[in-house]
Scaffold this active site. Structure first.
Site, PDB file in Angstrom:
ATOM      1  NE  ARG A  98      -3.618  -6.397  -3.808  1.00  0.00           N
ATOM      2  CZ  ARG A  98      -4.605  -5.567  -4.024  1.00  0.00           C
ATOM      3  NH1 ARG A  98      -5.464  -5.808  -4.999  1.00  0.00           N
ATOM      4  NH2 ARG A  98      -4.763  -4.483  -3.293  1.00  0.00           N
ATOM      5  CG  ASP A 126      -9.033  -5.910   0.237  1.00  0.00           C
ATOM      6  OD1 ASP A 126      -8.693  -5.498  -0.872  1.00  0.00           O
ATOM      7  OD2 ASP A 126      -8.382  -6.741   0.878  1.00  0.00           O
ATOM      8  NE  ARG A 166      -6.682  -0.169   1.159  1.00  0.00           N
ATOM      9  CZ  ARG A 166      -5.800  -0.902   0.498  1.00  0.00           C
ATOM     10  NH1 ARG A 166      -6.225  -1.910  -0.271  1.00  0.00           N
ATOM     11  NH2 ARG A 166      -4.520  -0.635   0.577  1.00  0.00           N
ATOM     12  CG  HIS A 202      -5.605  -8.615  -1.057  1.00  0.00           C
ATOM     13  ND1 HIS A 202      -6.263  -7.467  -0.677  1.00  0.00           N
ATOM     14  CD2 HIS A 202      -4.294  -8.276  -1.123  1.00  0.00           C
ATOM     15  CE1 HIS A 202      -5.391  -6.492  -0.502  1.00  0.00           C
ATOM     16  NE2 HIS A 202      -4.185  -6.950  -0.783  1.00  0.00           N
TER      17      HIS A 202
END
Length: 317
Positions: free
Chosen positions: A89, A149, A152, A176
């Site tokens: 990212r 996250d 998940r 993140h």
């Protein structure tokens, strides 16, 4: 004056269009405006979504230029180049910040009262850019942070323990991305500490396998991107969860990316931390208890993000 029943979405790629579909089905809004650098793409998405309305609730969905955002209460920004297979990212940073800064300027010119909800990656850095570029109060500049996250993590832990994942309570905090970390010290299943629940479920002798689950959580976006090219369903649901708390003033605690100043000894950095989300945006950042190791992980994550933010800040003065 903004209209709490109107939302704007900037960026109609996989993520933006899926968010639009999710919000269309939610019934939260009576008006949605879609904006994209490719106006025809935004027009097509608006038309397709509008044809769903006989099956859902009445709503006005249309494409427009930035002027269409003038009375939107929430502007969701999902614009930017996509993440490539194998790309982190943070690697997206220099490809996205220039585009992003221009978007913020255009929004600010027509609407200075909305809540900005940043979904584009790298979300923590771009939330920082949005905050600096817009001049909005920190409460009204929110990143999706580690909400996805955390979801998940709850799903995978619940599946491993054999319980409803909605009864699993824990957070992922920090960036993140690669330096995020799980808060195991306060993790519990309906009030039962995780350390105490592990022997009950007979899934494993101790928490070692749960630690391995986190590695999968951290890397799962890369696996999805490798398999199908992009992630969009789950982030759309995460976005809806944040938006719902704002529109309904729910005071929900979610680990969004927000400006942290004084919390956990950190200053002037945006990253995922538990916060109370209501009609005004981020109402409070919570200093939840962390173990000594978790505090070190948070400081490390914040340090990495802050150094990157300072590196790009000069481009937005």
């Amino acid at each position: 004056m903004t209209d709490i029943k109107k939302v704007g979405i900037v960026g109609c790629g996989f993520v933006g269009s899926t968010i639009a579909y999710t919000l269309m089905e939610s019934g939260l809004f009576s008006e949605m405006v879609l904006i994209d650098s490719n106006r025809e793409k935004a027009k097509g998405e608006a038309m397709d979504l509008s044809h769903c309305l006989p099956f859902t609730s009445p709503m006005k969905i249309y494409d427009d230029d930035y002027e269409g955002l003038k009375d939107a209460s929430i502007v969701i920004i999902s614009a930017g180049v996509g993440q490539k297979p194998g790309e982190t990212r943070i690697d997206l940073l220099h490809r996205n910040t220039a585009v992003f800064g221009d978007i913020i300027e255009k929004i600010k010119k027509v609407n200075g009262e909305c809540i900005l909800l940043v979904v584009s990656n790298p979300v923590d850095i771009l939330t920082h850019v949005a905050l600096r570029q817009s001049g909005f109060p920190a409460s009204r500049v929110i990143g999706s942070g580690t909400v996805l996250d955390t979801a998940r993590m709850k799903y995978l832990v619940g599946r491993h323990l054999g319980v409803d994942f909605r009864n699993v309570h824990t957070f992922i905090m920090g960036e993140h991305g690669d330096s995020e970390f799980p808060v195991w010290s306060s993790a519990n299943v309906s009030g039962i500490d995780m350390d105490d629940y592990c022997p009950i479920c007979d899934g494993c002798a101790d928490m070692d396998e749960l630690y391995d689950i986190f590695d999968y959580v951290r890397d799962s976006a890369y696996d999805i991107i490798k398999a199908k090219g992009a992630t969009y369903y789950a982030i759309a649901q995460a976005t809806k969860r944040i938006v719902t708390s704002i529109v309904r003033d729910e005071k929900t605690i979610l680990p969004v990316s927000t400006l942290v100043s004084g919390h956990y000894g950190l200053e002037d950095v945006c990253l995922g931390v538990p916060a109370v989300i209501g009609s005004g945006g981020v109402e409070h950042v919570l200093d939840i208890p962390l173990s000594s190791m978790e505090k070190e992980q948070l400081i490390d994550s914040a340090g990495k993000l802050k150094s990157i933010a300072l590196e790009v800040e000069g481009a937005f003065v």
